[in-house]
Structures are given as structure tokens and as C-alpha cells.
Write an enzyme that holds these catalytic residues in place. Structure first.
Site, PDB file in Angstrom:
ATOM      1  CG  ASN A   1      -1.648   1.163   1.480  1.00  0.00           C
ATOM      2  OD1 ASN A   1      -1.804   2.087   0.559  1.00  0.00           O
ATOM      3  ND2 ASN A   1      -2.310   1.384   2.798  1.00  0.00           N
TER       4      ASN A   1
ATOM      5  CE  LYS B   1      -0.255   3.471   4.805  1.00  0.00           C
ATOM      6  NZ  LYS B   1      -0.103   3.416   6.196  1.00  0.00           N
TER       7      LYS B   1
ATOM      8  CG  HIS C   1      -5.929   2.001   5.519  1.00  0.00           C
ATOM      9  ND1 HIS C   1      -5.614   2.877   6.244  1.00  0.00           N
ATOM     10  CD2 HIS C   1      -4.850   1.208   5.220  1.00  0.00           C
ATOM     11  CE1 HIS C   1      -4.254   2.621   6.703  1.00  0.00           C
ATOM     12  NE2 HIS C   1      -3.696   1.484   6.035  1.00  0.00           N
TER      13      HIS C   1
ATOM     14  CD  GLU D   1      -2.976   5.612   6.743  1.00  0.00           C
ATOM     15  OE1 GLU D   1      -2.897   5.629   5.563  1.00  0.00           O
ATOM     16  OE2 GLU D   1      -1.758   5.193   7.482  1.00  0.00           O
TER      17      GLU D   1
ATOM     18  CD  GLU E   1      -3.371  -2.337   7.847  1.00  0.00           C
ATOM     19  OE1 GLU E   1      -2.336  -2.684   7.296  1.00  0.00           O
ATOM     20  OE2 GLU E   1      -3.935  -1.455   7.311  1.00  0.00           O
TER      21      GLU E   1
ATOM     22  N   GLY F   1       2.490   2.751  10.704  1.00  0.00           N
ATOM     23  CA  GLY F   1       3.437   3.717  10.420  1.00  0.00           C
ATOM     24  C   GLY F   1       4.428   4.174  11.684  1.00  0.00           C
TER      25      GLY F   1
ATOM     26  CB  SER G   1       5.463  -1.342  11.887  1.00  0.00           C
ATOM     27  OG  SER G   1       5.020   0.167  12.372  1.00  0.00           O
TER      28      SER G   1
HETATM   29  P1  PGA Z   1       2.762   0.684   7.747  1.00  0.00           P
HETATM   30  O1  PGA Z   1       1.536   0.621   7.164  1.00  0.00           O
HETATM   31  O2  PGA Z   1       3.693  -0.824   7.116  1.00  0.00           O
HETATM   32  O3  PGA Z   1       3.738   1.946   7.184  1.00  0.00           O
HETATM   33  O4  PGA Z   1       2.796   0.335   9.041  1.00  0.00           O
HETATM   34  C1  PGA Z   1       0.594  -0.380   7.043  1.00  0.00           C
HETATM   35  C2  PGA Z   1      -0.570   0.029   6.447  1.00  0.00           C
HETATM   36  O5  PGA Z   1      -1.198   1.026   6.686  1.00  0.00           O
HETATM   37  O6  PGA Z   1      -1.345  -0.644   5.934  1.00  0.00           O
END
Ligand code: PGA
Length: 263
Positions: free
Chosen positions: A16, A18, A107, A109, A179, A185, A225
Site C-alpha cells: 500500500n 498510500k 483502511h 486512515e 491492522e 506507520g 510496521s
Molecule cells: P505501515 O502501514 O506498514 O507503514 O505501518 C501499513 C498500512 O497502513 O497498511
């Protein structure tokens, strides 16, 4: 292989991106990945999907198809309506026309920054399924919910809202991404024990909501992460059969290391 041994699991790693990589960077990424895959192909039963931003989808599709790169195209979101006066939005049908196979839905976010409710997430899932694509349905708890001991409840509520009443045929196409929001992140991934416990819970809940057989076969990814250093530990968890990767998916060599981890 002895007939009593279970078949090795299919693992799907999804990158992903983003809001990163413009279409030039996206093409460069695919070219680099293609070159790496020529010398170290994907292991058996491992697959990869790339989720660029909307503006890079067409370029990634063309680059992947012209070089026959063994990756699936994915999107990060879509609108729930088939068409209409929704300035700035992209429909599931538009994605399907680009040969998108997987669409991330709900997601954290999107839920957190853009106010997506469980009801909206369900409508987006409907849209993706109606176009014969596979939704990657994201669920997971905040740090406060984890500390309050309500992580399982949160995931159950999100799964129930998105999946109840669906047919076995469409459920076969749904991927669940567990998640934990506190791990996204932050560099602080869930340890393998926590990832396994929550993936097992998500699977059991899919079984409760949709029928035991569906729960047994549904694909459950972990996200938060993930790096080349922790991927094999998480992929070794019995109930985890894939990863949703953000930051570490932006570099082709890192993403390839992750998809090959422990294979
Ligand atoms: P990250 O993001 O690996 O940067 O923690 C995972 C995600 O948001 O799917």
C-alpha cells in the site's frame, strides 16, 4: 506429500503506497521489481499486489502488463456509487476497467481522516464485489481500545458490519487485513503472539458471521510496521496468510524481501 499434511498456505503480500510515488516513480519501481524478479522469482504460493495512487494506476498497469511482471494490480480505495456527481471520487467500475484485482476498503486512515463509518465501508465492499474484484477489508483497534481490553470487540463489530448476510460465493473473494492502528506507520509492530491471537479471532468471527467453512479458508493479512526483519516471524503465525505493507513497500527490494520472507 502425505495426504494427512495440510497444503501449504497461499500468502498474499500487498504493498500500500498510500500518497507516495508519482507515476514516474511508480514506473521506475515496477521496472526495478521486474529486474529483481528475473533473478529471484516469487516463491511458490506467494503473490504480490501493488496499490499505487489513482494517478499511477494506469502507468503501473501498462508497465506490469508489457513486462509480464507477476504482480496483481490493487487500489487503495473507491467510491461506493457506480457513477454520478461525486467530484474527486473514483468508482469501482473505473478500477475494474484497469484490471485492478484488489481494492483496500476501510483502511484506518480512511476511517480516521475521512470519516468513513462502518456503513460506508460496507457500501464500498458492495461496490468492489459487484465488479468482481476482491476487497481487502481493514479492521483493527486503537491503542486506547487495546489498553481497555476491547480490541476483539472492535474487530468483531467491524467484521459484522461489513460481512453479515453475504453469500459464500462473494465471501470467497474477501481478504481481511487485521491492522492494529497503533502499529501503523509507528515502527511498533504487534509481536507474533498478538498478531496470531487477533488473526485467529478475526478468522473465528468470520466463521461465526459467515459460516465455519468460510472462516476456515478466508485469507487474513496482518498489517502495521512490517519490515524485512519482522515479516517471517509474522508470516509463521498459523492464522496469518498475508501482509499489508505500507512504508516498507515503497522500495522494490524491501518489498521483495518481505514477500519471500521465510519461504
Ligand atoms: P505501515 O502501514 O506498514 O507503514 O505501518 C501499513 C498500512 O497502513 O497498511
Amino acid at each position: 506429500m502425505s495426504p494427512s499434511l495440510p497444503a501449504p498456505r497461499e500468502v498474499l503480500v500487498s504493498g500500500n503506497w498510500k500518497m507516495n510515488h508519482d507515476h514516474y516513480a511508480a514506473i521506475h519501481f515496477v521496472q526495478k521489481l521486474a529486474a529483481l524478479l528475473r533473478t529471484s522469482p516469487l516463491p511458490a504460493r506467494r503473490s504480490l499486489s501493488l496499490h499505487p495512487s489513482f494517478t499511477s494506476l494506469r502507468s503501473v498497469q501498462a508497465a506490469v502488463e508489457s513486462d509480464a511482471v507477476p504482480v496483481k494490480l490493487g487500489a487503495q480505495d473507491c467510491h461506493f456509487a457506480p457513477e454520478g456527481a461525486f467530484t474527486g471520487e473514483v468508482s469501482a467500475g473505473m478500477l475494474a476497467k484497469l484490471n485492478v484485482a484488489y481494492v483496500i476498503v476501510g483502511h484506518s486512515e480512511r476511517r480516521g481522516h475521512f470519516g468513513e463509518t462502518d456503513e460506508i465501508v460496507r457500501a464500498k465492499l458492495d461496490a468492489v464485489l459487484s465488479q468482481q474484484m476482491s476487497p481487502i477489508l481493514c479492521v483493527g483497534e486503537t491503542l486506547e481500545e487495546r489498553e481497555a481490553g476491547t480490541a476483539c470487540q472492535k474487530v468483531s463489530t467491524q467484521l459484522e458490519a461489513a460481512l453479515s448476510g453475504r453469500s459464500a460465493e462473494v465471501l470467497g473473494r474477501v481478504v481481511i487485513a487485521y491492522e492494529p492502528i497503533w502499529a501503523i506507520g509507528t515502527g511498533r509492530n504487534a509481536d507474533a503472539g498478538d498478531a496470531e491471537e487477533m488473526a485467529a479471532h478475526a478468522r473465528a468471527e468470520v466463521g461465526r458471521i459467515c459460516g465455519r467453512e468460510t472462516g476456515a479458508v478466508v485469507r487474513v493479512q496482518y498489517g502495521g510496521s512490517i519490515t524485512p526483519d519482522n515479516a517471517s516471524q509474522i508470516l509463521a503465525c498459523e492464522n496469518v496468510d498475508g501482509l499489508l505493507v505500507g512504508g516498507a513497500s515503497l522500495e522494490a527490494d524491501k518489498l521483495l524481501e518481505i514477500v519471500c520472507a521465510g519461504a
